[in-house]
Design a protein around this motif. Structure first.
Motif, PDB file in Angstrom:
ATOM      1  N   THR A  73      41.895  46.677  47.339  1.00 30.95           N
ATOM      2  CA  THR A  73      41.681  45.284  46.957  1.00 30.95           C
ATOM      3  C   THR A  73      40.236  44.996  46.589  1.00 30.95           C
ATOM      4  O   THR A  73      39.319  45.718  46.962  1.00 30.95           O
ATOM      5  CB  THR A  73      42.054  44.342  48.113  1.00 30.95           C
ATOM      6  N   ARG A  74      40.091  43.895  45.875  1.00 30.51           N
ATOM      7  CA  ARG A  74      38.785  43.287  45.621  1.00 30.51           C
ATOM      8  C   ARG A  74      38.903  41.830  46.035  1.00 30.51           C
ATOM      9  O   ARG A  74      39.851  41.147  45.636  1.00 30.51           O
ATOM     10  CB  ARG A  74      38.388  43.377  44.155  1.00 30.51           C
ATOM     11  N   ALA A  75      37.967  41.365  46.849  1.00 29.98           N
ATOM     12  CA  ALA A  75      37.945  39.953  47.247  1.00 29.98           C
ATOM     13  C   ALA A  75      37.304  39.145  46.129  1.00 29.98           C
ATOM     14  O   ALA A  75      36.253  39.504  45.609  1.00 29.98           O
ATOM     15  CB  ALA A  75      37.166  39.783  48.539  1.00 29.98           C
ATOM     16  N   ARG A  76      37.989  38.072  45.779  1.00 25.13           N
ATOM     17  CA  ARG A  76      37.464  37.142  44.769  1.00 25.13           C
ATOM     18  C   ARG A  76      37.372  35.770  45.417  1.00 25.13           C
ATOM     19  O   ARG A  76      38.180  35.419  46.264  1.00 25.13           O
ATOM     20  CB  ARG A  76      38.363  37.130  43.551  1.00 25.13           C
ATOM     21  N   PHE A  77      36.402  34.997  44.992  1.00 31.69           N
ATOM     22  CA  PHE A  77      36.119  33.735  45.666  1.00 31.69           C
ATOM     23  C   PHE A  77      36.316  32.513  44.784  1.00 31.69           C
ATOM     24  O   PHE A  77      36.235  31.392  45.272  1.00 31.69           O
ATOM     25  CB  PHE A  77      34.692  33.766  46.231  1.00 31.69           C
ATOM     26  N   ARG A  78      36.606  32.695  43.513  1.00 38.05           N
ATOM     27  CA  ARG A  78      36.835  31.564  42.610  1.00 38.05           C
ATOM     28  C   ARG A  78      38.081  31.825  41.797  1.00 38.05           C
ATOM     29  O   ARG A  78      38.328  32.965  41.428  1.00 38.05           O
ATOM     30  CB  ARG A  78      35.640  31.380  41.669  1.00 38.05           C
ATOM     31  N   PRO A  79      38.914  30.850  41.514  1.00 40.89           N
ATOM     32  CA  PRO A  79      38.737  29.438  41.859  1.00 40.89           C
ATOM     33  C   PRO A  79      38.969  29.168  43.338  1.00 40.89           C
ATOM     34  O   PRO A  79      38.502  28.183  43.886  1.00 40.89           O
ATOM     35  CB  PRO A  79      39.754  28.710  41.000  1.00 40.89           C
ATOM     36  N   GLN A  80      39.726  30.020  44.018  1.00 43.91           N
ATOM     37  CA  GLN A  80      39.889  29.952  45.478  1.00 43.91           C
ATOM     38  C   GLN A  80      39.894  31.386  45.984  1.00 43.91           C
ATOM     39  O   GLN A  80      40.193  32.310  45.236  1.00 43.91           O
ATOM     40  CB  GLN A  80      41.181  29.236  45.862  1.00 43.91           C
ATOM     41  N   PRO A  81      39.560  31.626  47.264  1.00 45.11           N
ATOM     42  CA  PRO A  81      39.526  32.997  47.774  1.00 45.11           C
ATOM     43  C   PRO A  81      40.885  33.688  47.647  1.00 45.11           C
ATOM     44  O   PRO A  81      41.912  33.119  48.013  1.00 45.11           O
ATOM     45  CB  PRO A  81      39.137  32.812  49.243  1.00 45.11           C
ATOM     46  N   HIS A  82      40.881  34.895  47.099  1.00 41.02           N
ATOM     47  CA  HIS A  82      42.103  35.683  46.964  1.00 41.02           C
ATOM     48  C   HIS A  82      41.746  37.152  46.764  1.00 41.02           C
ATOM     49  O   HIS A  82      40.587  37.489  46.522  1.00 41.02           O
ATOM     50  CB  HIS A  82      42.980  35.162  45.822  1.00 41.02           C
ATOM     51  N   LEU A  83      42.736  38.002  46.874  1.00 38.70           N
ATOM     52  CA  LEU A  83      42.570  39.435  46.655  1.00 38.70           C
ATOM     53  C   LEU A  83      43.275  39.844  45.374  1.00 38.70           C
ATOM     54  O   LEU A  83      44.365  39.352  45.076  1.00 38.70           O
ATOM     55  CB  LEU A  83      43.170  40.236  47.815  1.00 38.70           C
ATOM     56  N   THR A  84      42.657  40.759  44.645  1.00 41.84           N
ATOM     57  CA  THR A  84      43.326  41.386  43.510  1.00 41.84           C
ATOM     58  C   THR A  84      43.491  42.865  43.850  1.00 41.84           C
ATOM     59  O   THR A  84      42.735  43.425  44.646  1.00 41.84           O
ATOM     60  CB  THR A  84      42.523  41.207  42.200  1.00 41.84           C
ATOM     61  N   LEU A  85      44.505  43.496  43.273  1.00 45.52           N
ATOM     62  CA  LEU A  85      44.843  44.885  43.568  1.00 45.52           C
ATOM     63  C   LEU A  85      44.423  45.786  42.417  1.00 45.52           C
ATOM     64  O   LEU A  85      44.584  45.409  41.241  1.00 45.52           O
ATOM     65  CB  LEU A  85      46.346  45.029  43.777  1.00 45.52           C
ATOM     66  N   HIS A  86      43.930  46.976  42.792  1.00 43.02           N
ATOM     67  CA  HIS A  86      43.390  47.910  41.809  1.00 43.02           C
ATOM     68  C   HIS A  86      43.653  49.340  42.253  1.00 43.02           C
ATOM     69  O   HIS A  86      43.830  49.600  43.455  1.00 43.02           O
ATOM     70  CB  HIS A  86      41.869  47.699  41.685  1.00 43.02           C
ATOM     71  N   PRO A  87      43.631  50.301  41.306  1.00 46.53           N
ATOM     72  CA  PRO A  87      43.786  51.705  41.700  1.00 46.53           C
ATOM     73  C   PRO A  87      42.702  52.111  42.703  1.00 46.53           C
ATOM     74  O   PRO A  87      41.548  51.686  42.616  1.00 46.53           O
ATOM     75  CB  PRO A  87      43.632  52.468  40.377  1.00 46.53           C
ATOM     76  N   TRP A  88      43.079  52.922  43.675  1.00 51.67           N
ATOM     77  CA  TRP A  88      42.214  53.362  44.769  1.00 51.67           C
ATOM     78  C   TRP A  88      40.880  53.927  44.270  1.00 51.67           C
ATOM     79  O   TRP A  88      39.816  53.609  44.785  1.00 51.67           O
ATOM     80  CB  TRP A  88      42.971  54.405  45.586  1.00 51.67           C
ATOM     81  N   GLU A  89      40.972  54.792  43.281  1.00 48.95           N
ATOM     82  CA  GLU A  89      39.775  55.514  42.834  1.00 48.95           C
ATOM     83  C   GLU A  89      38.766  54.623  42.108  1.00 48.95           C
ATOM     84  O   GLU A  89      37.638  55.035  41.866  1.00 48.95           O
ATOM     85  CB  GLU A  89      40.166  56.718  41.957  1.00 48.95           C
TER      86      GLU A  89
END
Length: 191
Positions: A73-89
């Motif tokens: 995951t990557r934590a994102r803070f805008r427009p509201q806090p959420h996680l996005t999913l990405h390949p491990w590497e």
């Protein structure tokens, strides 16, 4: 080891307790905990697994990358806090939390394509309640997820009951150095 706070204690008190306990444990719990995940995930037909990049004191599940398609995951803070999913590497930069994360422009993967989610925590209780770090990122991510959810934690940080709120998402299974077991939440609701 100090006794845990009462279940109705504030989460901040529980977090202090859990960090104190974690500081006394084996600094490398991964070798005792993650070997149980491999046969468990295979038995449940998992292929694409959302994992986490470990913070200090958390079991490192990265060794599963040779057996499964791991995402992180990557934590994102805008427009509201959420996680996005990405390949491990793609996790190549340090996050503000101190764990590797993918860069902002890394390719995204939809949660709907994930078979299982492995979750870190400061503590879990026997009904699958997770004591996280306070941001609510995983609760928002998993609000509608119906796949396999597995908490990964040292046994010393599994307690009978944690404070829980309505929005808290429970995990269906816990993995500790003792193995993998179903939580009480699994009999109530499938996550």
């Amino acid at each position: 080891m100090t006794a845990p706070p009462p279940p109705d204690a504030p989460k901040a008190e529980w977090r202090r307790w859990a960090r104190g306990v974690r500081a006394t444990l084996n600094p490398h719990p991964s070798s005792l905990i993650t070997p149980h995940l491999l046969p468990f995930l295979h038995a449940h037909g998992a292929r694409r697994v959302l994992a986490y990049r470990a913070l200090p004191g958390e079991p490192d599940v990265g060794g599963l990358a040779h057996e499964f398609e791991l995402l992180t995951t990557r934590a994102r803070f805008r427009p509201q806090p959420h996680l996005t999913l990405h390949p491990w590497e793609t996790a190549t930069e340090m996050s503000r939390f101190g764990a590797l994360q993918p860069p902002a422009d890394a390719a995204r993967v939809p949660l709907a394509s994930v078979d299982a989610v492995l979750l870190p925590a400061l503590a879990f209780d026997s009904s699958g309640v997770r004591l996280g770090y306070g941001g609510g990122f995983y609760d928002r991510l998993l609000a509608d997820f119906t796949g396999l959810t597995v908490g990964v934690i040292p046994q010393a940080l599994v307690v009978p009951a944690l404070p829980a709120e309505e929005h808290d998402r429970r995990v269906g299974f816990l993995t500790t150095e003792a193995g993998v077991g179903a939580t009480a939440a699994r009999t109530v609701t499938r996550m």
